[in-house]
Write a protein that holds these residues in place. Structure first.
Motif, mmCIF file in Angstrom:
data_model
loop_
_atom_site.group_PDB
_atom_site.id
_atom_site.type_symbol
_atom_site.label_atom_id
_atom_site.label_comp_id
_atom_site.label_asym_id
_atom_site.label_seq_id
_atom_site.Cartn_x
_atom_site.Cartn_y
_atom_site.Cartn_z
ATOM 1 N N LEU A 15 0.833 -1.202 0.000
ATOM 2 C CA LEU A 15 0.000 0.000 0.000
ATOM 3 C C LEU A 15 0.871 1.257 0.000
ATOM 4 C CD1 LEU A 15 -2.743 1.265 0.057
ATOM 5 C CD2 LEU A 15 -2.868 0.884 2.516
ATOM 6 N N ILE A 16 1.952 1.244 0.768
ATOM 7 C CA ILE A 16 2.873 2.386 0.788
ATOM 8 C C ILE A 16 3.534 2.564 -0.573
ATOM 9 C CG2 ILE A 16 5.058 3.212 1.770
ATOM 10 C CD1 ILE A 16 4.136 1.974 4.442
ATOM 11 N N LYS A 17 3.873 1.441 -1.236
ATOM 12 C CA LYS A 17 4.450 1.516 -2.577
ATOM 13 C C LYS A 17 3.452 2.110 -3.572
ATOM 14 C CE LYS A 17 8.674 -0.412 -3.148
ATOM 15 N NZ LYS A 17 9.126 -0.392 -1.764
ATOM 16 N N LEU A 18 2.190 1.738 -3.451
ATOM 17 C CA LEU A 18 1.161 2.281 -4.345
ATOM 18 C C LEU A 18 1.000 3.784 -4.136
ATOM 19 C CD1 LEU A 18 -1.572 -0.509 -4.095
ATOM 20 C CD2 LEU A 18 -0.138 -0.004 -6.074
ATOM 21 N N LEU A 19 1.098 4.226 -2.889
ATOM 22 C CA LEU A 19 1.019 5.657 -2.606
ATOM 23 C C LEU A 19 2.233 6.395 -3.165
ATOM 24 C CD1 LEU A 19 -0.236 5.526 1.095
ATOM 25 C CD2 LEU A 19 -1.543 6.312 -0.879
ATOM 26 N N LEU A 24 -10.045 6.160 9.631
ATOM 27 C CA LEU A 24 -8.748 6.676 10.049
ATOM 28 C C LEU A 24 -8.536 6.571 11.560
ATOM 29 C CD1 LEU A 24 -8.359 9.873 7.818
ATOM 30 C CD2 LEU A 24 -7.508 7.556 7.419
ATOM 31 N N ARG A 25 -9.581 6.830 12.334
ATOM 32 C CA ARG A 25 -9.443 6.734 13.793
ATOM 33 C C ARG A 25 -9.110 5.300 14.207
ATOM 34 N NH1 ARG A 25 -14.337 9.485 16.946
ATOM 35 N NH2 ARG A 25 -12.922 9.055 18.677
ATOM 36 N N LYS A 26 -9.744 4.347 13.534
ATOM 37 C CA LYS A 26 -9.473 2.938 13.830
ATOM 38 C C LYS A 26 -8.053 2.567 13.420
ATOM 39 C CE LYS A 26 -11.589 -1.626 13.349
ATOM 40 N NZ LYS A 26 -12.710 -2.399 12.741
ATOM 41 N N LEU A 27 -7.609 3.080 12.265
ATOM 42 C CA LEU A 27 -6.260 2.784 11.782
ATOM 43 C C LEU A 27 -5.193 3.402 12.682
ATOM 44 C CD1 LEU A 27 -6.691 3.217 7.920
ATOM 45 C CD2 LEU A 27 -6.189 1.094 9.136
ATOM 46 N N MET A 28 -5.464 4.576 13.215
ATOM 47 C CA MET A 28 -4.491 5.225 14.096
ATOM 48 C C MET A 28 -4.252 4.418 15.371
ATOM 49 S SD MET A 28 -2.836 7.876 13.167
ATOM 50 C CE MET A 28 -2.289 8.521 14.730
ATOM 51 N N GLY A 29 -5.224 3.594 15.737
ATOM 52 C CA GLY A 29 -5.063 2.750 16.914
ATOM 53 C C GLY A 29 -4.511 1.378 16.590
ATOM 54 N N HIS A 30 -4.236 1.135 15.296
ATOM 55 C CA HIS A 30 -3.728 -0.173 14.871
ATOM 56 C C HIS A 30 -2.219 -0.120 14.711
ATOM 57 C CE1 HIS A 30 -3.079 -3.761 12.368
ATOM 58 N NE2 HIS A 30 -4.229 -4.195 12.848
ATOM 59 N N TYR A 65 1.098 3.489 10.692
ATOM 60 C CA TYR A 65 2.217 3.916 9.841
ATOM 61 C C TYR A 65 1.745 4.258 8.429
ATOM 62 C CZ TYR A 65 5.324 2.377 13.544
ATOM 63 O OH TYR A 65 5.974 2.246 14.748
ATOM 64 N N VAL A 66 0.751 3.532 7.940
ATOM 65 C CA VAL A 66 0.206 3.821 6.613
ATOM 66 C C VAL A 66 -0.477 5.186 6.605
ATOM 67 C CG1 VAL A 66 -1.449 3.081 4.864
ATOM 68 C CG2 VAL A 66 -0.078 1.378 6.078
ATOM 69 N N VAL A 67 -1.297 5.448 7.613
ATOM 70 C CA VAL A 67 -2.011 6.720 7.699
ATOM 71 C C VAL A 67 -1.023 7.878 7.865
ATOM 72 C CG1 VAL A 67 -3.701 8.044 9.016
ATOM 73 C CG2 VAL A 67 -4.051 5.612 8.650
ATOM 74 N N GLU A 68 0.030 7.649 8.640
ATOM 75 C CA GLU A 68 1.051 8.679 8.848
ATOM 76 C C GLU A 68 1.731 9.046 7.535
ATOM 77 O OE1 GLU A 68 3.895 11.143 11.093
ATOM 78 O OE2 GLU A 68 1.791 10.565 11.193
ATOM 79 N N ASP A 69 2.137 8.039 6.760
ATOM 80 C CA ASP A 69 2.774 8.300 5.468
ATOM 81 C C ASP A 69 1.816 9.000 4.517
ATOM 82 O OD1 ASP A 69 5.100 7.223 6.301
ATOM 83 O OD2 ASP A 69 5.099 5.488 4.972
#
Length: 664
Positions: free
Chosen positions: A228-232, A251-257, A262-266
């Protein structure tokens, strides 16, 4: 004969014990063989009974005690024999066929010839594993693709473009219909990442479309997140927008994962546009903003919170819940979280301020490296009370070097200098951390600014209007909790730092004066009226640094050294508004410095001649202007002017040309 019979039993037990140990060591006999062995051992023991007549028993009591022990040993040995025989049988059944066994007489016993050797078993297991892999979904494709990938991923030497394109085409033909099955596998996911890296835009867009509906799963996958990071990274704007749209609301759920954070941060830091960032941040306001993407668009959190009290309370609660959960999981360093914190500090009030400071005191150092985080840190420092600021300073002590060197961290340090009333604590903590590295810090772009602030306040020469306005904002916020005046606080902190500043000049003059920023710092230090018993030594060190013939590496060859010396010779700073020199008295500069400089540096006329026709010419002009009025009183001034008139002037050098005109 009772005694002989009992001793015979002891012998029998002894033989049984030896047999037990032998069976344990070899572990080769079956239960049937163990029983036969017991019979043989008993017969052998009975045959030996008659040979024991020569043994003497000293007393009946001793004999009775031994009888009891012998009886116990006999029972124990028999039990041990039975257990050992059972263990030996189990071990014997699992032994490999290529190992030979021995019985109690040392004779070789052949193992089961139908048993496989260890090597054969390993080969059989490997074959079975490969068959299972091929039977999995997309197993055949993965097997073929990995062979091609081994060639495609080679970097040294790099593959020719034509060969790489051909390999990509082959991989694509095998994987295009099974992309979703590949991306979550630990080995196949890397293949797709390489494919994304080397493919053209249409193929990347095709991959993005095929994975539609799977991005949340990818973001939370230990292997899929890398794809996913490579696709971004390699994807188009449209592809990124598609991915972000699918992740919106989660996003809130991902931030707790653990993986998803790390994906949301990038996504937030590297790939989202300004508009997309605002959309991401609004999602943390509450569930309604997560569902309706355009809700609240064009409004700040302050404007939305001002609409009614209940809405402010709900947004503040949602933001604080997200912040608390992330901090407790050790994610306080994420820039997206700092952006969420920045939203919160704009609307928090009352007890919420105290709770926020308490929550972030321990991970405070993780805030200062981002543009959003440093604003949060500065606001909390400005609003903190004396006790809370003390805790913050203790937290930052171990990160002092990183703090001052950081683009944003140095602003946080300046805010501490501007707001903390306990100036003794501030000076003690940070001066001890910086005392060995001042000569390195004062020549760096960001780390010198806190020191310049201590020496000369928010001087416009060193602080841009934007930075200055920002710092004054925090000074205003601290008005409720800070009691001392700004100038008094700055002077008190400077008195604690002055010794290490002068020490740096004395011990490392060339490291500092060879840099433009360093010469500015030394100039501000020597022009500051702060009292110190090391001032004279620092001035003498500066003069010593300019002594000697003007070689190529002489300090006066530096284009900024002339300006630095002129300010010391003139004894003050140039006031552009008044068009005059604002002189500083009683600091050993001006005429005093000029006389000492001439005495120490111009030891002969050849050196003076070199200065006149080099980069030092304007410094000589300043010396002439400072000492000309003293020619009647000071012999040094008189000798200097006389030597100057005897010099030859190169009119191509502007300073030399000016000197010639002044001496007429």
């Amino acid at each position: 004969m009772v005694s002989k019979e009992r001793i015979s039993k002891k012998r029998t037990a002894s033989f049984k014990g030896e047999a037990s140990k032998k069976i344990k060591t070899q572990k080769e006999e079956s239960s049937r063989e163990s029983s036969a062995e017991e019979s043989d051992l008993s017969a052998q023991a009975e045959s030996d009974t008659s040979s024991e007549d020569e043994l003497d028993i000293s007393s009946d009591e001793e004999t009775q005690d031994k009888n009891a022990d012998l009886s116990a040993d006999t029972d124990s040995s028999e039990d041990e024999l039975d257990d050992s025989s059972a263990d030996a049988a189990v071990e014997n059944s699992s032994r490999s066929s290529d190992n030979d066994l021995e019985n109690e007489d040392g004779e070789s016993v052949s193992a089961d010839p139908n048993k496989l050797s260890t090597k054969e078993q390993h080969l059989q297991q490997k074959k079975l594993l490969n068959e299972r892999k091929l039977q999995r979904k997309a197993g055949i494709e993965v097997h073929q693709i990995k062979k091609l990938w081994e060639k495609l991923r080679v970097k040294n030497p790099p593959l020719p473009k034509a060969e790489r394109t051909a390999l990509c085409d082959q991989v694509w033909d095998l994987s295009k219909n099974v992309i979703k099955d590949l991306v979550l596998k630990h080995d196949a996911s890397r293949v797709v990442q390489t494919l994304v890296k080397y493919s053209d835009r249409p193929r990347r867009d095709n991959i993005v479309k095929q994975l539609k509906g799977s991005y949340f799963k990818l973001a939370t996958s230990a292997y899929g997140k890398y794809l996913l990071i490579k696709l971004l990274h390699y994807g188009s704007k449209e592809s990124r927008a598609l991915i972000l749209k699918e992740l919106h609301g989660k996003l809130r759920k991902l931030m707790g994962h653990r993986e998803g954070a790390y994906v949301v941060e990038d996504l937030f830091v590297l790939y989202a546009t300004a508009k997309q960032r605002q959309e991401m941040i609004r999602e943390f306001w509450g569930a309604e903003y997560a569902v309706f993407q355009e809700l609240g668009a064009g409004k700040t959190v302050v404007e939305v919170a001002a609409e009614n009290t209940e809405k402010r309370k709900q947004i503040a609660q949602n933001l604080m819940e997200t912040i608390t959960a992330a901090v407790e999981k050790g994610s306080a360093g994420f820039q997206l979280l700092h952006a969420v914190m920045k939203e919160y500090i704009q609307i928090f009030e009352g007890e919420e301020v105290r709770e926020m400071i308490a929550l972030l005191t321990e991970p405070f150092a993780e805030l200062v490296h981002t543009p959003e985080g440093y604003e949060v840190a500065c606001t909390l420092i400005a609003k903190a009370n004396a006790k809370e600021r003390k805790q913050i300073i203790k937290t930052l002590k171990g990160h002092a070097t990183e703090l001052i060197n950081n683009e944003y961290g140095n602003i946080v340090l300046i805010v501490l200098f501007m707001t903390v009333d306990d100036t003794v604590l501030v000076s003690k903590v940070f001066s001890s951390e910086y005392q060995d590295s001042v000569h390195e810090l004062v020549v760096a772009k960001f780390s010198r600014r806190p020191f310049i602030y201590l020496l000369n306040g928010l001087d416009s020469h060193y602080f841009s209007p934007i930075v200055k306005t920002e710092l004054l904002k925090y000074e205003e916020l601290s008005a409720e909790t800070s009691k001392k005046s700004q100038e008094l606080r700055r002077e008190q902190i400077l008195s604690g730092f002055a010794p290490i500043f002068f020490d740096a000049v004395i011990k490392h003059p060339f490291e500092i004066l060879e840099e433009s920023l360093g010469s500015q710092f030394v100039g501000e230090l020597l022009l500051n009226p702060i009292e110190s018993d090391k001032r004279e030594a620092a001035l003498n060190t500066v003069i010593e640094s300019f002594k000697g013939p003007v070689s190529d590496d002489h300090l006066i060859r530096k284009p900024f050294s002339g300006r630095f010396l002129r300010s010391l010779i003139q004894g003050g700073r140039w006031n552009n508004k008044e068009k005059c020199i604002d002189k500083v008295d009683n600091v050993g500069l001006g005429e005093t410095f000029a006389l000492n400089f001439v005495d120490e540096v111009f030891t002969d006329d050849r050196i003076l001649q070199q200065w006149v026709n080099s980069e030092g010419s304007f410094a000589v002009v300043a010396l002439y202007e400072a000492l000309k009025p003293l020619t009647k009183e000071e012999e040094t001034a008189k000798t200097f002017v006389k030597s100057l008139k005897a010099c030859k002037f190169d009119e191509e050098v502007k300073g030399a040309k000016l000197l010639k005109s002044l001496l007429k």
